[in-house]
Design a protein around this motif. Structure first.
Motif, PDB file in Angstrom:
ATOM      1  N   UNK A 197     -15.278 -26.491  67.527  1.00 24.97           N
ATOM      2  CA  UNK A 197     -16.074 -27.295  66.604  1.00 24.97           C
ATOM      3  C   UNK A 197     -16.517 -28.638  67.192  1.00 24.97           C
ATOM      4  N   UNK A 198     -16.368 -28.816  68.478  1.00 20.93           N
ATOM      5  CA  UNK A 198     -16.830 -30.048  69.113  1.00 20.93           C
ATOM      6  C   UNK A 198     -18.317 -30.250  68.840  1.00 20.93           C
ATOM      7  N   UNK A 199     -18.687 -31.473  68.461  1.00 26.92           N
ATOM      8  CA  UNK A 199     -20.063 -31.846  68.126  1.00 26.92           C
ATOM      9  C   UNK A 199     -20.577 -31.201  66.847  1.00 26.92           C
ATOM     10  N   UNK A 200     -19.653 -30.670  66.055  1.00 28.81           N
ATOM     11  CA  UNK A 200     -20.037 -30.110  64.765  1.00 28.81           C
ATOM     12  C   UNK A 200     -19.456 -30.985  63.647  1.00 28.81           C
ATOM     13  N   UNK A 201     -20.205 -31.100  62.558  1.00 26.68           N
ATOM     14  CA  UNK A 201     -19.766 -31.912  61.425  1.00 26.68           C
ATOM     15  C   UNK A 201     -19.412 -31.010  60.255  1.00 26.68           C
ATOM     16  N   UNK A 202     -18.292 -31.318  59.610  1.00 26.03           N
ATOM     17  CA  UNK A 202     -17.778 -30.503  58.513  1.00 26.03           C
ATOM     18  C   UNK A 202     -17.421 -31.420  57.347  1.00 26.03           C
ATOM     19  N   UNK A 203     -18.008 -31.152  56.188  1.00 24.28           N
ATOM     20  CA  UNK A 203     -17.721 -31.909  54.973  1.00 24.28           C
ATOM     21  C   UNK A 203     -16.744 -31.127  54.116  1.00 24.28           C
ATOM     22  N   UNK A 204     -15.632 -31.757  53.749  1.00 28.78           N
ATOM     23  CA  UNK A 204     -14.631 -31.120  52.899  1.00 28.78           C
ATOM     24  C   UNK A 204     -14.468 -31.950  51.639  1.00 28.78           C
ATOM     25  N   UNK A 205     -14.873 -31.401  50.508  1.00 26.48           N
ATOM     26  CA  UNK A 205     -14.705 -32.118  49.243  1.00 26.48           C
ATOM     27  C   UNK A 205     -13.272 -31.941  48.748  1.00 26.48           C
ATOM     28  N   UNK A 206     -12.758 -32.956  48.074  1.00 27.28           N
ATOM     29  CA  UNK A 206     -11.360 -32.903  47.663  1.00 27.28           C
ATOM     30  C   UNK A 206     -10.435 -32.808  48.855  1.00 27.28           C
ATOM     31  N   UNK A 207     -10.811 -33.497  49.947  1.00 22.87           N
ATOM     32  CA  UNK A 207     -10.088 -33.334  51.200  1.00 22.87           C
ATOM     33  C   UNK A 207      -8.955 -34.301  51.436  1.00 22.87           C
ATOM     34  N   UNK A 208      -8.613 -35.099  50.432  1.00 20.13           N
ATOM     35  CA  UNK A 208      -7.599 -36.129  50.641  1.00 20.13           C
ATOM     36  C   UNK A 208      -6.176 -35.652  50.407  1.00 20.13           C
ATOM     37  N   UNK A 209      -6.014 -34.505  49.759  1.00 18.16           N
ATOM     38  CA  UNK A 209      -4.680 -33.998  49.453  1.00 18.16           C
ATOM     39  C   UNK A 209      -4.684 -32.474  49.504  1.00 18.16           C
ATOM     40  N   UNK A 210      -3.494 -31.903  49.501  1.00 18.83           N
ATOM     41  CA  UNK A 210      -3.317 -30.472  49.323  1.00 18.83           C
ATOM     42  C   UNK A 210      -4.034 -29.612  50.340  1.00 18.83           C
ATOM     43  N   UNK A 211      -4.602 -28.514  49.869  1.00 15.45           N
ATOM     44  CA  UNK A 211      -5.301 -27.571  50.743  1.00 15.45           C
ATOM     45  C   UNK A 211      -6.444 -28.270  51.466  1.00 15.45           C
ATOM     46  N   UNK A 212      -7.141 -29.158  50.772  1.00 10.75           N
ATOM     47  CA  UNK A 212      -8.254 -29.862  51.391  1.00 10.75           C
ATOM     48  C   UNK A 212      -7.832 -30.663  52.603  1.00 10.75           C
ATOM     49  N   UNK A 213      -6.713 -31.369  52.490  1.00  6.67           N
ATOM     50  CA  UNK A 213      -6.209 -32.159  53.610  1.00  6.67           C
ATOM     51  C   UNK A 213      -5.760 -31.249  54.747  1.00  6.67           C
ATOM     52  N   UNK A 214      -5.147 -30.133  54.408  1.00  6.15           N
ATOM     53  CA  UNK A 214      -4.745 -29.172  55.436  1.00  6.15           C
ATOM     54  C   UNK A 214      -5.936 -28.652  56.222  1.00  6.15           C
ATOM     55  N   UNK A 215      -7.034 -28.372  55.512  1.00  6.95           N
ATOM     56  CA  UNK A 215      -8.251 -27.914  56.192  1.00  6.95           C
ATOM     57  C   UNK A 215      -8.860 -29.029  57.025  1.00  6.95           C
ATOM     58  N   UNK A 216      -8.869 -30.248  56.484  1.00  6.08           N
ATOM     59  CA  UNK A 216      -9.428 -31.379  57.229  1.00  6.08           C
ATOM     60  C   UNK A 216      -8.704 -31.558  58.558  1.00  6.08           C
ATOM     61  N   UNK A 217      -7.387 -31.498  58.523  1.00  4.73           N
ATOM     62  CA  UNK A 217      -6.601 -31.643  59.747  1.00  4.73           C
ATOM     63  C   UNK A 217      -6.944 -30.558  60.759  1.00  4.73           C
ATOM     64  N   UNK A 218      -7.029 -29.318  60.274  1.00  4.22           N
ATOM     65  CA  UNK A 218      -7.248 -28.196  61.208  1.00  4.22           C
ATOM     66  C   UNK A 218      -8.652 -28.213  61.808  1.00  4.22           C
ATOM     67  N   UNK A 219      -9.665 -28.520  60.995  1.00  4.08           N
ATOM     68  CA  UNK A 219     -11.025 -28.608  61.526  1.00  4.08           C
ATOM     69  C   UNK A 219     -11.116 -29.725  62.562  1.00  4.08           C
TER      70      UNK A 219
ATOM     71  N   UNK B 251      -4.876 -42.878  52.503  1.00  2.00           N
ATOM     72  CA  UNK B 251      -3.672 -42.332  53.130  1.00  2.00           C
ATOM     73  C   UNK B 251      -4.009 -41.165  54.058  1.00  2.00           C
ATOM     74  N   UNK B 252      -4.977 -40.346  53.634  1.00  2.00           N
ATOM     75  CA  UNK B 252      -5.388 -39.211  54.462  1.00  2.00           C
ATOM     76  C   UNK B 252      -5.968 -39.696  55.789  1.00  2.00           C
ATOM     77  N   UNK B 253      -6.785 -40.736  55.725  1.00  2.00           N
ATOM     78  CA  UNK B 253      -7.345 -41.312  56.948  1.00  2.00           C
ATOM     79  C   UNK B 253      -6.233 -41.766  57.893  1.00  2.00           C
ATOM     80  N   UNK B 254      -5.253 -42.471  57.351  1.00  2.00           N
ATOM     81  CA  UNK B 254      -4.147 -42.962  58.173  1.00  2.00           C
ATOM     82  C   UNK B 254      -3.402 -41.795  58.814  1.00  2.00           C
ATOM     83  N   UNK B 255      -3.142 -40.781  58.032  1.00  2.00           N
ATOM     84  CA  UNK B 255      -2.395 -39.621  58.513  1.00  2.00           C
ATOM     85  C   UNK B 255      -3.125 -38.920  59.658  1.00  2.00           C
ATOM     86  N   UNK B 256      -4.425 -38.726  59.518  1.00  2.00           N
ATOM     87  CA  UNK B 256      -5.177 -37.986  60.518  1.00  2.00           C
ATOM     88  C   UNK B 256      -5.501 -38.835  61.743  1.00  2.00           C
TER      89      UNK B 256
END
Length: 260
Positions: A6-28, A47-52
Motif C-alpha cells: 500500500x505504499x503511496x496509497x491513501x486509505x480512509x477509515x471512518x470510525x477508525x479511532x477505536x475497536x475494529x477501525x483502529x485495528x484496520x488503521x494500524x494494519x493498513x 489517542x489513536x494518533x499517539x498509538x500509531x
C-alpha cells in the motif's frame, strides 16, 4: 501480502479511532498506506494518533460525524487538497450498541440516529469520496457490516436493520459504480473482542469463558486483526475479481447449529 503493497496509497477509515477501525488503521499503515482516520470522538482520535505514531506509522486524524452531510463534504475537500485521490474508503463508523429495549418503549429518534450513522453515513461517504476514488488506479469501497444483518437477539431493531441495509447498499453500490471502476464489498464480523483497542477511558482486559470460546468452531473469540487482514486483501487489486460480495468473519459461529 507484502508490507509495502500500500505504499503511496491513501486509505480512509471512518470510525477508525477505536475497536475494529483502529485495528484496520494500524494494519493498513503497516502495509505502507497513508491512513486517514475519521471519528466523531476527538479524544479517541488523539489517542489513536499517539498509538500509531509511536510505531512510526503514517496516519492523519480528521474529526467528522459521518451522518452530517456538510462534515463529510468538508472531509473529502481536505483529502482532495492533501492527497488528490483516494485508493480505498472503509466505511466502519457506527453506533455499536445494538440493544434498544422493548419495542413499545423504543424512542423512534434513537432508531433514526442509529440508521443515520450506520447506513446514511456510508452512503454519504461513498457519494462524496467518489471523485477522489475515480482518480485511483484500483479504487475500492469496503463496508463493515455485522452478522446481526442475518440473525438477531431480541430488541436489536435499529442495529440489525442498519447492518441489513448496509449489506443491500453494498451490492447496490457495486452495480451502480461499475462504470466508475470502483469495487464495493463488505465484511460482516461476528464476535470481535475490542477491549484492548478502545480509548483509555473505556479500555478493559478481555476475559472469555470456555463456553464463550466453544461457541466458535475455531475455538476462540475474534480480534480486530482478523478483520484487518481480510480488509487488506479486499481493498487490494489481488481481489480485483471480487465485487458486490459480503464476507462473514465469525469463527464459524453462524454456521454452528445450536439447540436451546
Amino acid at each position: 501480502m507484502s508490507d509495502s503493497y500500500y505504499t503511496n496509497k491513501s486509505v480512509l477509515i471512518t470510525g477508525g479511532a477505536q475497536g475494529i477501525g483502529l485495528g484496520m488503521a494500524e494494519r493498513f499503515a503497516q502495509a505502507g498506506a497513508s491512513v486517514i482516520i475519521t471519528d466523531n470522538d476527538k479524544e479517541a482520535g488523539t489517542e489513536a494518533l499517539e498509538r500509531l505514531r509511536k510505531q512510526h506509522l503514517e496516519v492523519l486524524f480528521i474529526p467528522c460525524d459521518v451522518s452530517q452531510e456538510d462534515e463529510v463534504k468538508q472531509l473529502m475537500q481536505q483529502l482532495q487538497s492533501k492527497y488528490g485521490h483516494l485508493d480505498a474508503l472503509v466505511n466502519n463508523a457506527g453506533i455499536a450498541d445494538p440493544f434498544m429495549g422493548d419495542l413499545q418503549e423504543m424512542e423512534v429518534s434513537a432508531f433514526d440516529k442509529v440508521l443515520s450513522v450506520n447506513l446514511r453515513g456510508p452512503l454519504l461517504c461513498a457519494k462524496y469520496a467518489l471523485p477522489l476514488l475515480q482518480k485511483a488506479e484500483h479504487p475500492s469501497i469496503l463496508n463493515i457490516s455485522s452478522t446481526r444483518a442475518f440473525m438477531s437477539e431480541p430488541n436489536t431493531f435499529a442495529y440489525s436493520a442498519s447492518k441489513g441495509g448496509l449489506e443491500a447498499l453494498t451490492h447496490a453500490l457495486a452495480v451502480s459504480l461499475t462504470q466508475a471502476r470502483v469495487r464495493v464489498n463488505a465484511i460482516a464480523p461476528g464476535w470481535i473482542e475490542v477491549g484492548e483497542w478502545e480509548k483509555k477511558q473505556k479500555r478493559y482486559e478481555p476475559h472469555h469463558s470456555e463456553e464463550d470460546k466453544a461457541q466458535h468452531p475455531v475455538g476462540r473469540v475474534g480480534v480486530p486483526q482478523d478483520i484487518a487482514e481480510a480488509a487488506l486483501f479486499l481493498c487490494s487489486d489481488k481481489a480485483g475479481f471480487i465485487t458486490g460480495q459480503s464476507l462473514t468473519i465469525d469463527g464459524g459461529m453462524t454456521v454452528k447449529m445450536i439447540y436451546a
